[in-house]
Design a protein around this motif. Structure first.
Motif, mmCIF file in Angstrom:
data_model
loop_
_atom_site.group_PDB
_atom_site.id
_atom_site.type_symbol
_atom_site.label_atom_id
_atom_site.label_comp_id
_atom_site.label_asym_id
_atom_site.label_seq_id
_atom_site.Cartn_x
_atom_site.Cartn_y
_atom_site.Cartn_z
ATOM 1 N N SER A 73 0.429 4.434 10.085
ATOM 2 C CA SER A 73 0.857 4.595 8.696
ATOM 3 C C SER A 73 2.235 3.980 8.457
ATOM 4 O O SER A 73 2.518 3.517 7.355
ATOM 5 N N MET A 117 1.495 0.438 7.866
ATOM 6 C CA MET A 117 0.877 0.320 6.543
ATOM 7 C C MET A 117 1.931 0.396 5.444
ATOM 8 O O MET A 117 1.858 -0.352 4.462
ATOM 9 N N GLN A 118 2.909 1.279 5.603
ATOM 10 C CA GLN A 118 3.964 1.396 4.583
ATOM 11 C C GLN A 118 4.680 0.061 4.389
ATOM 12 O O GLN A 118 4.994 -0.329 3.261
ATOM 13 N N TRP A 145 2.246 -2.162 2.510
ATOM 14 C CA TRP A 145 2.100 -1.737 1.119
ATOM 15 C C TRP A 145 3.309 -2.166 0.295
ATOM 16 O O TRP A 145 3.196 -2.421 -0.892
ATOM 17 N N THR A 146 4.458 -2.217 0.938
ATOM 18 C CA THR A 146 5.681 -2.607 0.242
ATOM 19 C C THR A 146 5.710 -4.102 -0.048
ATOM 20 O O THR A 146 6.074 -4.523 -1.139
ATOM 21 N N GLU A 201 -5.918 0.980 0.034
ATOM 22 C CA GLU A 201 -4.856 1.199 -0.943
ATOM 23 C C GLU A 201 -4.069 2.454 -0.585
ATOM 24 O O GLU A 201 -4.621 3.420 -0.062
ATOM 25 N N ARG A 202 -2.789 2.410 -0.883
ATOM 26 C CA ARG A 202 -1.917 3.538 -0.567
ATOM 27 C C ARG A 202 -2.419 4.811 -1.250
ATOM 28 O O ARG A 202 -2.422 5.886 -0.658
ATOM 29 N N SER A 203 -2.857 4.696 -2.492
ATOM 30 C CA SER A 203 -3.336 5.874 -3.227
ATOM 31 C C SER A 203 -4.581 6.477 -2.566
ATOM 32 O O SER A 203 -4.721 7.699 -2.516
ATOM 33 N N TRP A 220 -5.292 6.334 0.666
ATOM 34 C CA TRP A 220 -4.805 6.960 1.894
ATOM 35 C C TRP A 220 -4.133 8.296 1.576
ATOM 36 O O TRP A 220 -4.390 9.304 2.249
#
Length: 123
Positions: A8, A11-12, A15-16, A69-71, A73
């Motif tokens: 994660s 992933m962060q 995502w950024t 997608e972050r949302s 997750w």
């Protein structure tokens, strides 16, 4: 899709900003984590195998970008937390935080607003 805590973190970063090469991901995490480049590349490989990210070849390197997608997750993580700790119920979660950590006036106002929105949507 199960994403580990270490995955994660990668992933962060994606995502950024994405797409990113493995070297760019390593550089982004350099001051944040004490991971070797090989560790980060292993995490990228795991995420690729899980289908959480995709890789597009650009010359001699790959550029990675998120598929998950972050949302999506966040929804899975929050539902899992609610199930594991509070039998799937939100009210005990809020009660837990209110009894162990004083909720600020802003927190309480936001909770009231959310409850009102829920009530309005049910009429």
């Amino acid at each position: 899709m199960q994403i580990s805590e270490a995955e994660s973190v990668v992933m962060q970063v994606l995502w950024t900003r994405s797409p990113m090469s493995a070297e760019e991901v390593v550089a982004a995490l350099e001051g944040e984590r004490e991971w070797q480049a090989a560790t980060i590349k292993t995490l990228l490989g795991r995420l690729l195998n899980k289908g959480a990210i995709q890789a597009e070849r650009q010359g001699r390197r790959y550029l990675y970008s998120p598929v998950l997608e972050r949302s999506q997750w966040m929804l899975g993580e929050s539902e899992g937390l609610l199930q594991r700790l509070f039998d799937g119920r939100v009210a005990p979660l809020v009660a837990h935080f209110s009894s162990h950590r004083k909720l600020s006036r802003a927190d309480v106002a936001e909770l009231r607003r959310l409850v009102e929105e829920l009530d309005d949507g049910r009429e």
